[in-house]
Enzyme design. Structure first.
Site, PDB file in Angstrom:
ATOM      1  N   ASP A 164     -50.440  22.804  34.936  1.00 34.86           N
ATOM      2  CA  ASP A 164     -50.653  22.703  36.385  1.00 34.86           C
ATOM      3  C   ASP A 164     -50.620  24.117  36.978  1.00 34.86           C
ATOM      4  OD1 ASP A 164     -50.091  22.459  39.152  1.00 34.86           O
ATOM      5  OD2 ASP A 164     -49.136  20.502  38.856  1.00 34.86           O
ATOM      6  N   HIS A 196     -53.008  19.556  37.697  1.00 28.18           N
ATOM      7  CA  HIS A 196     -52.470  19.001  38.949  1.00 28.18           C
ATOM      8  C   HIS A 196     -53.355  17.885  39.522  1.00 28.18           C
ATOM      9  CE1 HIS A 196     -49.608  19.535  42.275  1.00 28.18           C
ATOM     10  NE2 HIS A 196     -50.601  19.384  43.138  1.00 28.18           N
ATOM     11  N   SER A 200     -47.594  15.711  44.638  1.00 24.93           N
ATOM     12  CA  SER A 200     -47.571  17.060  45.205  1.00 24.93           C
ATOM     13  C   SER A 200     -46.860  17.064  46.558  1.00 24.93           C
ATOM     14  CB  SER A 200     -48.999  17.606  45.256  1.00 24.93           C
ATOM     15  OG  SER A 200     -48.971  19.004  45.386  1.00 24.93           O
TER      16      SER A 200
END
Ligand SMILES: N[C@@H](CCC(=O)N[C@@H](CSC=O)C(=O)NCC(=O)O)C(=O)O
Length: 284
Positions: free
Chosen positions: A228, A262, A150
């Site tokens: 996600d 995620h 991320s």
């Protein structure tokens, strides 16, 4: 540089340690994790992979949730994972939101007050931490790769793209691929770098950096879960990065993972694949 051992736990035959130290670059005490695999006992110099975590993380998330130690022990690779920002400075505004300030350093060097003296995570990761690791652990100097998740996935891409040849390979789980164009990135870059009109943002955006990369051949391994939420909210924009790579013939692979979100459940599912990828590049 004096290191203080904070913890040490045996896992998969190796040692998962956490250290703290005073950082010159970011002007506070920082912590980082180091997994030292069992092969270190044979007095061997080992390759190292750096891991950069995402928004809200400390060094603990990766250590406790990724399951990376099993694969690192199998391959005989050291894994180093730093914190995501300076801490304990109490800069006004550093703890008002989870996506800016503490836990959200974005791995850039800030230019704006009151951030510019401490929010220097790029220099911390690419210079100070490497020097500390090379002088305190059995590292084969230069045999280093970088990966992240991320915000940290983007950090890994930027560290590699801005330092040609420093890392043998780079990979990213669900990276914030084009921060200039997403809400998280716009907020962070405005705060740390000033208004977009300064032109400074493109120096810290992977989708822009691939367009002007010059150096040893590098491939981007991008991984993305298709369930996600942040992908669906247009925070990640991997399609922009892939398009930019295609336009300038920059080698890039996008692995799409059906059904994955995620979280670190997703990271743990594919961390073994990424470590194997880096080891192929580190042992060439
Ligand atoms: N608090 C937020 C969610 C924050 C979050 O999901 N952080 C991710 C990284 S997001 C991009 O950088 C993360 O890695 N969290 C740590 C974990 O252990 O899962 C919210 O409320 O939405």
């Amino acid at each position: 540089m004096a290191l203080t051992e904070v913890s040490c736990n045996k896992i998969f035959g190796g040692l998962q340690k956490v250290f703290s130290h005073k950082s010159k670059e970011v002007g506070c005490t920082m912590k980082f994790g180091v997994f030292v695999p069992p092969q270190a006992e044979e007095n061997k110099k080992l390759p190292v992979i750096y891991w950069l975590s995402g928004l809200t993380c400390s060094e603990a998330n990766f250590i406790e949730k990724s399951g990376a130690q099993r694969y690192a022990a199998e391959h005989g690779v050291i894994i180093v994972n730093p914190d995501t920002s300076p801490r304990g400075l109490n800069i006004p505004g550093d703890s008002e939101s989870w996506d800016f300030g503490v836990g959200a350093g974005f791995y850039i060097n800030a230019t704006q007050s009151p951030w510019k003296d401490n929010y220097r995570m790029f220099s911390y990761i690419t210079k100070e931490l490497i020097e500390i690791v090379n002088s305190n652990f059995p590292v084969a100097e230069g045999k280093q790769s970088i990966m992240g998740h991320s915000m940290g996935g983007h950090g890994a891409l930027v560290c590699a793209l801005k330092n040609p040849g420093l890392y043998k390979s780079v990979s990213a789980f669900a990276p914030i691929s084009n921060p200039m164009e997403c809400p998280w990135g716009i907020k962070a870059f405005t705060g740390y770098l000033g208004p977009k009109e300064t032109g400074a943002w493109s120096e810290w955006d992977a989708t822009e950096l691939v367009k002007k990369y010059s150096g040893p051949a590098l491939e981007l391994l991008i991984d993305q879960g298709l369930e996600d939420n942040f992908l669906k909210q247009n925070q990640l924009l991997p399609e922009n990065l892939m398009e930019a790579c295609k336009n300038v013939s920059f080698p890039a692979i996008l692995k799409k993972r059906e059904g994955y979100d995620h979280s670190y459940y997703y990271v743990a599912s594919f961390i073994g694949e990424h470590i194997e990828y880096h080891m192929k590049n580190l042992t060439k």
